[in-house]
Write a protein that holds these residues in place. Structure first.
Motif, PDB file in Angstrom:
ATOM      1  N   ARG A 125      40.974  32.421  31.405  1.00 37.04           N
ATOM      2  CA  ARG A 125      40.594  33.834  31.274  1.00 37.04           C
ATOM      3  C   ARG A 125      39.832  34.311  32.507  1.00 37.04           C
ATOM      4  O   ARG A 125      40.062  35.418  32.993  1.00 37.04           O
ATOM      5  CB  ARG A 125      39.746  34.022  30.019  1.00 37.04           C
ATOM      6  N   GLU A 126      38.964  33.454  33.032  1.00 39.92           N
ATOM      7  CA  GLU A 126      38.168  33.867  34.188  1.00 39.92           C
ATOM      8  C   GLU A 126      39.032  34.024  35.430  1.00 39.92           C
ATOM      9  O   GLU A 126      38.762  34.890  36.268  1.00 39.92           O
ATOM     10  CB  GLU A 126      37.052  32.849  34.440  1.00 39.92           C
ATOM     11  N   ALA A 127      40.052  33.211  35.555  1.00 41.81           N
ATOM     12  CA  ALA A 127      40.929  33.285  36.726  1.00 41.81           C
ATOM     13  C   ALA A 127      41.786  34.545  36.728  1.00 41.81           C
ATOM     14  O   ALA A 127      42.375  34.887  37.758  1.00 41.81           O
ATOM     15  CB  ALA A 127      41.824  32.055  36.791  1.00 41.81           C
ATOM     16  N   GLN A 128      41.842  35.248  35.588  1.00 40.89           N
ATOM     17  CA  GLN A 128      42.702  36.427  35.485  1.00 40.89           C
ATOM     18  C   GLN A 128      42.015  37.729  35.894  1.00 40.89           C
ATOM     19  O   GLN A 128      42.660  38.771  35.951  1.00 40.89           O
ATOM     20  CB  GLN A 128      43.230  36.576  34.048  1.00 40.89           C
ATOM     21  N   PHE A 129      40.717  37.680  36.183  1.00 43.56           N
ATOM     22  CA  PHE A 129      40.037  38.913  36.592  1.00 43.56           C
ATOM     23  C   PHE A 129      40.574  39.360  37.953  1.00 43.56           C
ATOM     24  O   PHE A 129      40.915  38.533  38.798  1.00 43.56           O
ATOM     25  CB  PHE A 129      38.521  38.703  36.629  1.00 43.56           C
ATOM     26  N   PRO A 130      40.619  40.662  38.176  1.00 46.11           N
ATOM     27  CA  PRO A 130      41.321  41.182  39.361  1.00 46.11           C
ATOM     28  C   PRO A 130      40.588  41.022  40.690  1.00 46.11           C
ATOM     29  O   PRO A 130      41.204  41.174  41.739  1.00 46.11           O
ATOM     30  CB  PRO A 130      41.495  42.677  39.032  1.00 46.11           C
ATOM     31  N   ASP A 131      39.287  40.733  40.688  1.00 39.49           N
ATOM     32  CA  ASP A 131      38.583  40.653  41.968  1.00 39.49           C
ATOM     33  C   ASP A 131      39.004  39.402  42.736  1.00 39.49           C
ATOM     34  O   ASP A 131      39.483  38.420  42.170  1.00 39.49           O
ATOM     35  CB  ASP A 131      37.061  40.679  41.763  1.00 39.49           C
ATOM     36  N   GLU A 132      38.826  39.430  44.045  1.00 41.49           N
ATOM     37  CA  GLU A 132      39.352  38.382  44.906  1.00 41.49           C
ATOM     38  C   GLU A 132      38.661  37.035  44.735  1.00 41.49           C
ATOM     39  O   GLU A 132      39.195  36.004  45.127  1.00 41.49           O
ATOM     40  CB  GLU A 132      39.255  38.819  46.373  1.00 41.49           C
ATOM     41  N   GLY A 133      37.487  37.009  44.139  1.00 40.77           N
ATOM     42  CA  GLY A 133      36.777  35.752  43.928  1.00 40.77           C
ATOM     43  C   GLY A 133      36.972  35.157  42.553  1.00 40.77           C
ATOM     44  O   GLY A 133      36.354  34.145  42.226  1.00 40.77           O
ATOM     45  N   SER A 134      37.842  35.752  41.747  1.00 33.84           N
ATOM     46  CA  SER A 134      37.967  35.312  40.354  1.00 33.84           C
ATOM     47  C   SER A 134      38.472  33.880  40.232  1.00 33.84           C
ATOM     48  O   SER A 134      38.125  33.175  39.291  1.00 33.84           O
ATOM     49  CB  SER A 134      38.901  36.258  39.581  1.00 33.84           C
ATOM     50  N   ASN A 135      39.307  33.441  41.195  1.00 28.86           N
ATOM     51  CA  ASN A 135      39.830  32.083  41.114  1.00 28.86           C
ATOM     52  C   ASN A 135      38.803  31.040  41.514  1.00 28.86           C
ATOM     53  O   ASN A 135      38.968  29.859  41.199  1.00 28.86           O
ATOM     54  CB  ASN A 135      41.080  31.955  41.991  1.00 28.86           C
ATOM     55  N   LEU A 136      37.748  31.451  42.201  1.00 30.08           N
ATOM     56  CA  LEU A 136      36.696  30.508  42.554  1.00 30.08           C
ATOM     57  C   LEU A 136      35.811  30.182  41.356  1.00 30.08           C
ATOM     58  O   LEU A 136      35.301  29.068  41.244  1.00 30.08           O
ATOM     59  CB  LEU A 136      35.824  31.075  43.685  1.00 30.08           C
TER      60      LEU A 136
END
Length: 275
Positions: A125-136
């Motif tokens: 769920r956290e990786a799906q947020f649209p900001d560029e740092g969401s995958n970190l």
């Protein structure tokens, strides 16, 4: 500690080369599974034979199958397959690891499977947020949770899990470092099902087989995965001004429940090390 340092240095150097070569961000997804397998190999000084005998050997193959299937879902762009794996892998790993106790203690296996699925979903769920740092952020959560799990596992009479978990944590830290500025990292299905799934299998092994782990401390450690929801406002505010600072603050916030969990298990253990 040498094996732990090696994991961090290898992934640090590999990520540096990948950033220098400007590889496609999809190629970052296998890095966390790679860190897991490197830490496993350095911890046990071998690769397990097949078919595996014992829960520790099974963990390797659970992570291997999860990595292959997760990377296949990532490269095929199949969200449906990824979500299926997210739900199925924790159940399969709990049943595979706890096959000797499935009839005697089925409730324990169900709890272990549901807890694993909840952790994977929180990371996804956290990786799906649209900001560029969401995958970190899921990578940071997994690193902090792995580091926090290490002393809890050690006090639960699993010294090998201490080294394995710290190796994974340092490997992830080596990857994240190069993406603090201008992040281009991808925490995809391979990282989720293979890397995080492997660590869930380690936790299930200590909880279901060793059975000496402090379950209260483990429950407190799981609060790491709720930090994004609790601190969303802080993260959004910092992310607008400085992404690197936002990521570091996020890591600090994740450390709070992790440190608290370690303190709890130390206090309940009488501050004595297992013999």
């Amino acid at each position: 500690m040498l094996a732990t340092a090696i994991c961090g240095v290898v992934l640090f150097g590999l990520t540096a080369l990948m950033r220098w070569a400007r590889v496609d961000r999809r190629w970052y997804d296998p890095l966390i599974p790679l860190g897991f397998f490197l830490s496993y190999w350095l911890t046990y000084n071998r690769l397990p034979s097949f078919p595996p005998v014992g829960a520790v050997n099974k963990v390797f193959y659970i992570a291997a199958v999860g990595s292959v299937l997760g990377l296949a879902a990532e490269w095929a762009g199949s969200r449906a397959l990824g979500l299926l794996l997210l739900a199925a892998m924790p159940l399969a790993s709990a049943a595979y690891i706890g096959d000797k106790i499935v009839l005697a203690q089925p409730f324990d296996l169900v709890v272990a499977a549901l807890a694993g699925a909840a952790v994977l979903y929180a990371l996804y769920r956290e990786a799906q947020f649209p900001d560029e740092g969401s995958n970190l952020r899921p990578a940071v959560m997994l690193a902090v949770a792995s580091a926090g799990f290490a002393p809890i596992a050690f006090l639960g009479a699993s010294s090998s899990s201490l080294q394995l978990s710290l190796g994974v944590a340092f490997a992830i830290a080596g990857v994240v470092f190069w993406h603090l500025l201008r992040p281009n990292y991808r925490f995809g299905w391979g990282s989720l099902i293979g890397g995080a799934g492997g660590m869930i299998a380690v936790a299930q092994t200590v909880a279901l087989i060793t059975r000496k782990i402090d379950l209260l401390a483990l429950a407190m450690l799981s609060l790491v995965f709720l930090v994004p929801s609790i601190c969303r406002g802080i993260l959004d505010h910092l992310g607008k001004s400085n992404r690197a600072v936002a990521t570091l603050v996020f890591a600090g916030l994740c450390l709070v429940p992790a440190v608290a969990a370690v303190a709890v298990t130390l206090s309940r253990n009488g501050f004595s090390l297992p013999m």
